[in-house]
Design a protein around this motif. Structure first.
Motif, PDB file in Angstrom:
ATOM      1  N   LEU A 147      -8.971  -2.243 -42.035  1.00 36.93           N
ATOM      2  CA  LEU A 147      -7.772  -1.646 -41.834  1.00 36.93           C
ATOM      3  C   LEU A 147      -6.993  -2.080 -42.855  1.00 36.93           C
ATOM      4  O   LEU A 147      -6.122  -1.024 -43.097  1.00 36.93           O
ATOM      5  N   ILE A 148      -6.929  -3.351 -43.559  1.00 37.63           N
ATOM      6  CA  ILE A 148      -6.056  -3.532 -44.851  1.00 37.63           C
ATOM      7  C   ILE A 148      -6.403  -2.688 -45.732  1.00 37.63           C
ATOM      8  O   ILE A 148      -5.507  -1.859 -46.460  1.00 37.63           O
ATOM      9  N   ASN A 149      -7.828  -2.398 -45.832  1.00 37.85           N
ATOM     10  CA  ASN A 149      -8.185  -1.618 -47.020  1.00 37.85           C
ATOM     11  C   ASN A 149      -7.861  -0.186 -46.929  1.00 37.85           C
ATOM     12  O   ASN A 149      -7.646   0.595 -48.199  1.00 37.85           O
ATOM     13  N   ILE A 150      -7.953   0.308 -45.835  1.00 32.75           N
ATOM     14  CA  ILE A 150      -7.205   1.841 -45.732  1.00 32.75           C
ATOM     15  C   ILE A 150      -5.732   1.835 -45.668  1.00 32.75           C
ATOM     16  O   ILE A 150      -5.133   2.917 -45.049  1.00 32.75           O
ATOM     17  N   GLY A 151      -5.089   0.470 -45.954  1.00 35.44           N
ATOM     18  CA  GLY A 151      -3.646   0.879 -46.059  1.00 35.44           C
ATOM     19  C   GLY A 151      -2.850   0.550 -44.998  1.00 35.44           C
ATOM     20  O   GLY A 151      -1.521   0.806 -44.758  1.00 35.44           O
ATOM     21  N   LYS A 152      -3.483  -0.078 -43.758  1.00 35.09           N
ATOM     22  CA  LYS A 152      -2.694  -0.144 -42.564  1.00 35.09           C
ATOM     23  C   LYS A 152      -1.805  -1.485 -42.954  1.00 35.09           C
ATOM     24  O   LYS A 152      -2.173  -2.418 -43.329  1.00 35.09           O
ATOM     25  N   THR A 153      -0.672  -1.743 -42.103  1.00 34.36           N
ATOM     26  CA  THR A 153       0.344  -2.943 -42.126  1.00 34.36           C
ATOM     27  C   THR A 153      -0.270  -3.712 -40.941  1.00 34.36           C
ATOM     28  O   THR A 153       0.075  -3.395 -39.764  1.00 34.36           O
ATOM     29  N   ILE A 154      -0.926  -4.886 -41.231  1.00 32.84           N
ATOM     30  CA  ILE A 154      -1.381  -5.825 -40.203  1.00 32.84           C
ATOM     31  C   ILE A 154      -0.383  -7.043 -39.800  1.00 32.84           C
ATOM     32  O   ILE A 154      -0.250  -7.583 -40.703  1.00 32.84           O
ATOM     33  N   ILE A 155      -0.014  -7.021 -38.476  1.00 34.23           N
ATOM     34  CA  ILE A 155       0.746  -8.437 -38.281  1.00 34.23           C
ATOM     35  C   ILE A 155      -0.007  -9.181 -37.169  1.00 34.23           C
ATOM     36  O   ILE A 155      -0.352  -8.467 -36.155  1.00 34.23           O
ATOM     37  N   ILE A 156      -0.485 -10.377 -37.629  1.00 28.26           N
ATOM     38  CA  ILE A 156      -1.386 -10.909 -36.547  1.00 28.26           C
ATOM     39  C   ILE A 156      -0.974 -12.205 -36.106  1.00 28.26           C
ATOM     40  O   ILE A 156      -0.505 -13.239 -36.899  1.00 28.26           O
ATOM     41  N   ALA A 157      -0.628 -12.422 -34.728  1.00 29.74           N
ATOM     42  CA  ALA A 157      -0.192 -13.685 -34.264  1.00 29.74           C
ATOM     43  C   ALA A 157      -1.366 -14.521 -33.801  1.00 29.74           C
ATOM     44  O   ALA A 157      -2.285 -14.189 -33.070  1.00 29.74           O
ATOM     45  N   SER A 158      -1.478 -15.839 -34.484  1.00 31.87           N
ATOM     46  CA  SER A 158      -2.635 -16.539 -34.311  1.00 31.87           C
ATOM     47  C   SER A 158      -2.218 -18.142 -34.492  1.00 31.87           C
ATOM     48  O   SER A 158      -1.734 -18.413 -35.445  1.00 31.87           O
ATOM     49  N   HIS A 159      -3.297 -18.724 -34.256  1.00 30.12           N
ATOM     50  CA  HIS A 159      -3.406 -20.411 -34.337  1.00 30.12           C
ATOM     51  C   HIS A 159      -4.541 -20.590 -35.305  1.00 30.12           C
ATOM     52  O   HIS A 159      -4.510 -21.681 -35.945  1.00 30.12           O
ATOM     53  N   HIS A 160      -5.364 -19.719 -35.527  1.00 32.59           N
ATOM     54  CA  HIS A 160      -6.521 -20.020 -36.163  1.00 32.59           C
ATOM     55  C   HIS A 160      -6.630 -19.515 -37.705  1.00 32.59           C
ATOM     56  O   HIS A 160      -6.064 -18.538 -38.074  1.00 32.59           O
ATOM     57  N   ALA A 161      -6.896 -20.702 -38.262  1.00 34.20           N
ATOM     58  CA  ALA A 161      -7.044 -20.497 -39.988  1.00 34.20           C
ATOM     59  C   ALA A 161      -7.646 -19.241 -40.583  1.00 34.20           C
ATOM     60  O   ALA A 161      -7.352 -18.573 -41.217  1.00 34.20           O
ATOM     61  N   LYS A 162      -8.900 -19.070 -39.847  1.00 31.25           N
ATOM     62  CA  LYS A 162      -9.644 -18.011 -40.247  1.00 31.25           C
ATOM     63  C   LYS A 162      -9.067 -16.629 -39.902  1.00 31.25           C
ATOM     64  O   LYS A 162      -9.118 -15.637 -40.710  1.00 31.25           O
ATOM     65  N   ASP A 163      -8.373 -16.671 -38.843  1.00 27.92           N
ATOM     66  CA  ASP A 163      -7.530 -15.342 -38.620  1.00 27.92           C
ATOM     67  C   ASP A 163      -6.445 -15.027 -39.707  1.00 27.92           C
ATOM     68  O   ASP A 163      -6.121 -13.742 -39.915  1.00 27.92           O
ATOM     69  N   LEU A 164      -6.058 -15.905 -40.370  1.00 22.11           N
ATOM     70  CA  LEU A 164      -4.817 -15.891 -41.108  1.00 22.11           C
ATOM     71  C   LEU A 164      -5.202 -15.657 -42.490  1.00 22.11           C
ATOM     72  O   LEU A 164      -4.406 -15.711 -43.510  1.00 22.11           O
ATOM     73  N   ARG A 165      -6.670 -15.919 -42.973  1.00 22.35           N
ATOM     74  CA  ARG A 165      -6.931 -15.747 -44.409  1.00 22.35           C
ATOM     75  C   ARG A 165      -6.778 -14.520 -44.863  1.00 22.35           C
ATOM     76  O   ARG A 165      -6.748 -14.537 -46.234  1.00 22.35           O
ATOM     77  N   PHE A 166      -6.668 -13.401 -44.259  1.00 21.82           N
ATOM     78  CA  PHE A 166      -6.444 -12.134 -44.823  1.00 21.82           C
ATOM     79  C   PHE A 166      -4.907 -11.908 -45.164  1.00 21.82           C
ATOM     80  O   PHE A 166      -4.442 -10.982 -45.714  1.00 21.82           O
ATOM     81  N   VAL A 167      -4.128 -12.623 -44.382  1.00 23.51           N
ATOM     82  CA  VAL A 167      -2.709 -12.237 -44.745  1.00 23.51           C
ATOM     83  C   VAL A 167      -1.871 -12.903 -46.058  1.00 23.51           C
ATOM     84  O   VAL A 167      -2.372 -13.789 -46.542  1.00 23.51           O
ATOM     85  N   GLU A 168      -0.841 -12.139 -46.547  1.00 26.31           N
ATOM     86  CA  GLU A 168      -0.340 -12.544 -47.789  1.00 26.31           C
ATOM     87  C   GLU A 168       0.762 -13.268 -47.206  1.00 26.31           C
ATOM     88  O   GLU A 168       1.207 -14.220 -48.193  1.00 26.31           O
ATOM     89  N   LYS A 169       1.652 -12.849 -46.380  1.00 22.42           N
ATOM     90  CA  LYS A 169       2.795 -13.976 -46.051  1.00 22.42           C
ATOM     91  C   LYS A 169       2.594 -14.549 -44.488  1.00 22.42           C
ATOM     92  O   LYS A 169       1.886 -14.105 -43.768  1.00 22.42           O
ATOM     93  N   ILE A 170       3.333 -15.403 -44.365  1.00 25.05           N
ATOM     94  CA  ILE A 170       3.317 -16.348 -43.023  1.00 25.05           C
ATOM     95  C   ILE A 170       4.921 -16.185 -42.317  1.00 25.05           C
ATOM     96  O   ILE A 170       5.825 -16.570 -43.073  1.00 25.05           O
TER      97      ILE A 170
END
Ligand code: ATP
Length: 259
Positions: A183-206
Motif C-alpha cells: 500500500l505504501i509502495n502504490i502511494g497510499k497514506t497509511i495511519i496505523i494505531a498500534s502498540h507493536h514495534a513491528k507494526d510501526l517499523r514502516f512509518v516515518e512519523k509517530i
C-alpha cells in the motif's frame, strides 16, 4: 492533506478531545501510539467520518467536511478508509469477491469497473485464488486482508488502520506487513494505531496521544529516545535495545559474529 481543527469530542459526559489540532500529510506513513483509552480509535473514527465532533472541523485537501451533508460525508469516506481491529466487524459478503463487490455496487459502478477493482484489490492483498471462498472459512490473516481488500477497492487515498495485527498470530501479522508495504509502495497514506514495534517499523512519523492530547508528533527515529521513561505502552524495537546496551547496531554485531 487531512486535517482536524479545534476538535472537541465527548462520549456523553466523558470528554476525549479538547481543542485537538492535527495535520496528516499525504504519503507520509504515520504510527499512532498511546496507552489504552488515550483516544487513538476515537481520533481515527473522527478523521474518517464514523464519528462527528461536537465542535471543530475536519478538512480534506482543504475542503471543509459538513457532517450534516451526505455528499460531503461521502467525499470524506471515498478518500479516507478505516480498518477495524477485528475484521469480523467489516466482512459482509458470502464469498470473498462478493464482499469486495459490496461497497463498489453501492457506489453504482458498472460491472467491468467492479471486476477490475476486485482483481486489483485481490492482487494487492495477495488473495488471488480465494475469490469463491466463504469468508468464515478464512484464517485470521486472510480475513484481515479481505477487510483491507474491500476497503481499498473503494480507492481511498488515506487508510486508517486500528491495531490491524492485534488479533493475529505471527504468520498473520507478516501477511499484513506485506500488504502495508504494498500500500505504501502504490502511494497510499497509511495511519496505523498500534502498540507493536513491528507494526510501526514502516512509518516515518509517530503521533503519541496521552489522555486525548498530542504529546509527540515527529520522526519515528526520535520517538524512542523521547519516550524513554514515559508510559506509552509501546514496544521498543529490538535494534534500539541492542544499541542502548552495546553501543553497536544490530548490523555491526552481526558482522562481528560472522567474522
Ligand atoms: N462508544 C463509547 N462510549 C463511551 N465511551 C467510550 C466509547 N468508546 C470509547 N470510549 C472511551 O473513550 C476513551 C478513549 O477510547 P479509545 O477507544 O478512543 O482509546 P484507544 O486509545 O483507542 O484505546 P485502546 O488502545 O484500548 O484501543 C476510553 O476511555 C474509552 O473507554
Amino acid at each position: 492533506m487531512l486535517e482536524a481543527k479545534n476538535i472537541d469530542f465527548n462520549y456523553k459526559e466523558k470528554r476525549i478531545f479538547n481543542n485537538l489540532n492535527i495535520i496528516l500529510e499525504s504519503k507520509i506513513p504515520i504510527g499512532l501510539v498511546g496507552s489504552n483509552g488515550s483516544g487513538k480509535s476515537t481520533l481515527l473514527r473522527l478523521l474518517c467520518g464514523i464519528l462527528s465532533p461536537q465542535n471543530g472541523e475536519i478538512f480534506l485537501y482543504g475542503k471543509k467536511i459538513n457532517f450534516n451533508n451526505v455528499n460531503s460525508l461521502l467525499y470524506l469516506k471515498k478518500h479516507v478508509g478505516y480498518i477495524f481491529q477485528n475484521p469480523e466487524n467489516q466482512i459482509v459478503g458470502v464469498t470473498v469477491e462478493e464482499d469486495i463487490a459490496f461497497g463498489l455496487e453501492n457506489l453504482g459502478l458498472d460491472r467491468n469497473e467492479i471486476k477490475k477493482r476486485i482483481n486489483w484489490a485481490l492482487n494487492v492483498t495477495d488473495l488471488i485464488g480465494l475469490e469463491k471462498k466463504d469468508p468464515n472459512t478464512l484464517s485470521g490473516g486472510q480475513k484481515q486482508r479481505l477487510a483491507i481488500a474491500s476497503m481499498i477497492a473503494m480507492q481511498p487515498d488515506f487508510i486508517l488502520m486500528d491495531e490491524p495485527t492485534t488479533m493475529l498470530d505471527p504468520e498473520g501479522r507478516e501477511e499484513i506487513y506485506k500488504v502495508i508495504k504494498n500500500l505504501i509502495n502504490i502511494g497510499k497514506t497509511i495511519i496505523i494505531a498500534s502498540h507493536h514495534a513491528k507494526d510501526l517499523r514502516f512509518v516515518e512519523k509517530i503521533i503519541a496521544l496521552d489522555s486525548g492530547k498530542i504529546m509527540f508528533y515527529d520522526q519515528r527515529k526520535k520517538f524512542y529516545n523521547w519516550s524513554e521513561n514515559k508510559r506509552f505502552n509501546v514496544e521498543i524495537p529490538f535494534e534500539n535495545i541492542v544499541k542502548k546496551y552495546t553501543g553497536k547496531s544490530l548490523k555491526e554485531l552481526e558482522r562481528n559474529i560472522c567474522l
